[in-house]
Design a protein around this motif. Structure first.
Motif, mmCIF file in Angstrom:
data_model
loop_
_atom_site.group_PDB
_atom_site.id
_atom_site.type_symbol
_atom_site.label_atom_id
_atom_site.label_comp_id
_atom_site.label_asym_id
_atom_site.label_seq_id
_atom_site.Cartn_x
_atom_site.Cartn_y
_atom_site.Cartn_z
ATOM 1 N N LYS A 117 -3.246 -17.305 -14.961
ATOM 2 C CA LYS A 117 -4.527 -16.640 -14.671
ATOM 3 C C LYS A 117 -4.774 -16.527 -13.172
ATOM 4 N N ALA A 118 -4.159 -17.403 -12.390
ATOM 5 C CA ALA A 118 -4.409 -17.445 -10.954
ATOM 6 C C ALA A 118 -3.339 -16.743 -10.127
ATOM 7 N N MET A 119 -2.341 -16.138 -10.750
ATOM 8 C CA MET A 119 -1.247 -15.521 -10.003
ATOM 9 C C MET A 119 -1.700 -14.255 -9.274
ATOM 10 N N ASN A 120 -1.141 -14.058 -8.083
ATOM 11 C CA ASN A 120 -1.436 -12.881 -7.268
ATOM 12 C C ASN A 120 -0.535 -11.734 -7.706
ATOM 13 N N ARG A 121 -1.117 -10.585 -7.971
ATOM 14 C CA ARG A 121 -0.339 -9.426 -8.388
ATOM 15 C C ARG A 121 -0.303 -8.338 -7.310
ATOM 16 N N LYS A 122 -0.926 -8.610 -6.159
ATOM 17 C CA LYS A 122 -0.972 -7.628 -5.085
ATOM 18 C C LYS A 122 0.322 -7.652 -4.273
ATOM 19 N N VAL A 123 0.676 -6.491 -3.732
ATOM 20 C CA VAL A 123 1.848 -6.387 -2.890
ATOM 21 C C VAL A 123 1.454 -6.634 -1.433
ATOM 22 N N ASN A 124 0.284 -6.133 -1.051
ATOM 23 C CA ASN A 124 -0.224 -6.378 0.299
ATOM 24 C C ASN A 124 -1.736 -6.626 0.228
ATOM 25 N N GLY A 125 -2.349 -6.980 1.345
ATOM 26 C CA GLY A 125 -3.778 -7.262 1.363
ATOM 27 C C GLY A 125 -4.083 -8.721 1.061
ATOM 28 N N PHE A 126 -3.253 -9.622 1.602
ATOM 29 C CA PHE A 126 -3.509 -11.045 1.426
ATOM 30 C C PHE A 126 -2.892 -11.831 2.576
ATOM 31 N N VAL A 127 -3.353 -13.075 2.718
ATOM 32 C CA VAL A 127 -2.842 -13.996 3.737
ATOM 33 C C VAL A 127 -2.586 -15.333 3.050
ATOM 34 N N THR A 128 -1.528 -16.044 3.440
ATOM 35 C CA THR A 128 -1.267 -17.359 2.852
ATOM 36 C C THR A 128 -2.044 -18.434 3.613
ATOM 37 N N LEU A 129 -2.317 -19.545 2.940
ATOM 38 C CA LEU A 129 -3.010 -20.656 3.589
ATOM 39 C C LEU A 129 -2.177 -21.254 4.714
ATOM 40 N N GLY A 130 -0.872 -21.183 4.602
ATOM 41 C CA GLY A 130 0.009 -21.658 5.670
ATOM 42 C C GLY A 130 -0.213 -20.883 6.958
ATOM 43 N N GLU A 131 -0.319 -19.559 6.847
ATOM 44 C CA GLU A 131 -0.596 -18.715 8.017
ATOM 45 C C GLU A 131 -1.952 -19.039 8.612
#
Length: 137
Positions: free
Chosen positions: A114-128
């Motif tokens: 239910k929590a998986m990201n399905r976007k190809v772009n438009g996101f940032v990781t918490l590591g970044e």
């Protein structure tokens, strides 16, 4: 005990899932907190986390974390009733790791669909985000 692989999981959705499991009395361990995804415009997300970091003073707080594992743990904690005993105990049952420790190599790892990201772009990781906030390596 539930071991969750947070690779490519959406930040808020993962946090709510884990908070519910903790309130049910389950012990939860989250791996790969660096790879958790925050969806939205890159500039907006980074500015929002920077603003949160700059609120308050050094002496009085609020103290907003820099590391990805502490950012995730705080978001889970914000969804729990921390002033009540059951909320405090629930947060103590939550362990978050930024990588994949050797101790969990053979463990049964769960992915929250239910929590998986399905976007190809438009996101940032918490590591970044944590690196931009000034996390010490």
């Amino acid at each position: 005990m539930m071991v969750i692989d947070a690779d490519n999981a959406v930040y808020g959705r993962l946090s709510t899932f884990v908070a519910k499991k903790l309130l049910e009395g389950e012990e939860v361990t989250i791996l790969n907190a660096d790879k958790v995804v925050v969806t939205g415009s890159r500039d907006f997300i980074i500015n929002r986390f920077r603003e949160r970091r700059e609120i308050g003073s050094v002496r009085k707080g609020p103290y907003y974390p820099k590391t990805s594992r502490e950012i995730l743990r705080r978001s889970i904690g914000d969804m729990l009733p921390k002033k009540k005993t059951r909320g405090k105990e629930a947060l103590h049952r939550c362990k978050v790791y930024s990588g994949f420790p050797e101790a969990f190599k053979g463990a049964q790892v769960v992915r929250v669909e239910k929590a998986m990201n399905r976007k190809v772009n438009g996101f940032v990781t918490l590591g970044e985000i944590s690196r931009l906030l000034g996390q010490k390596v």
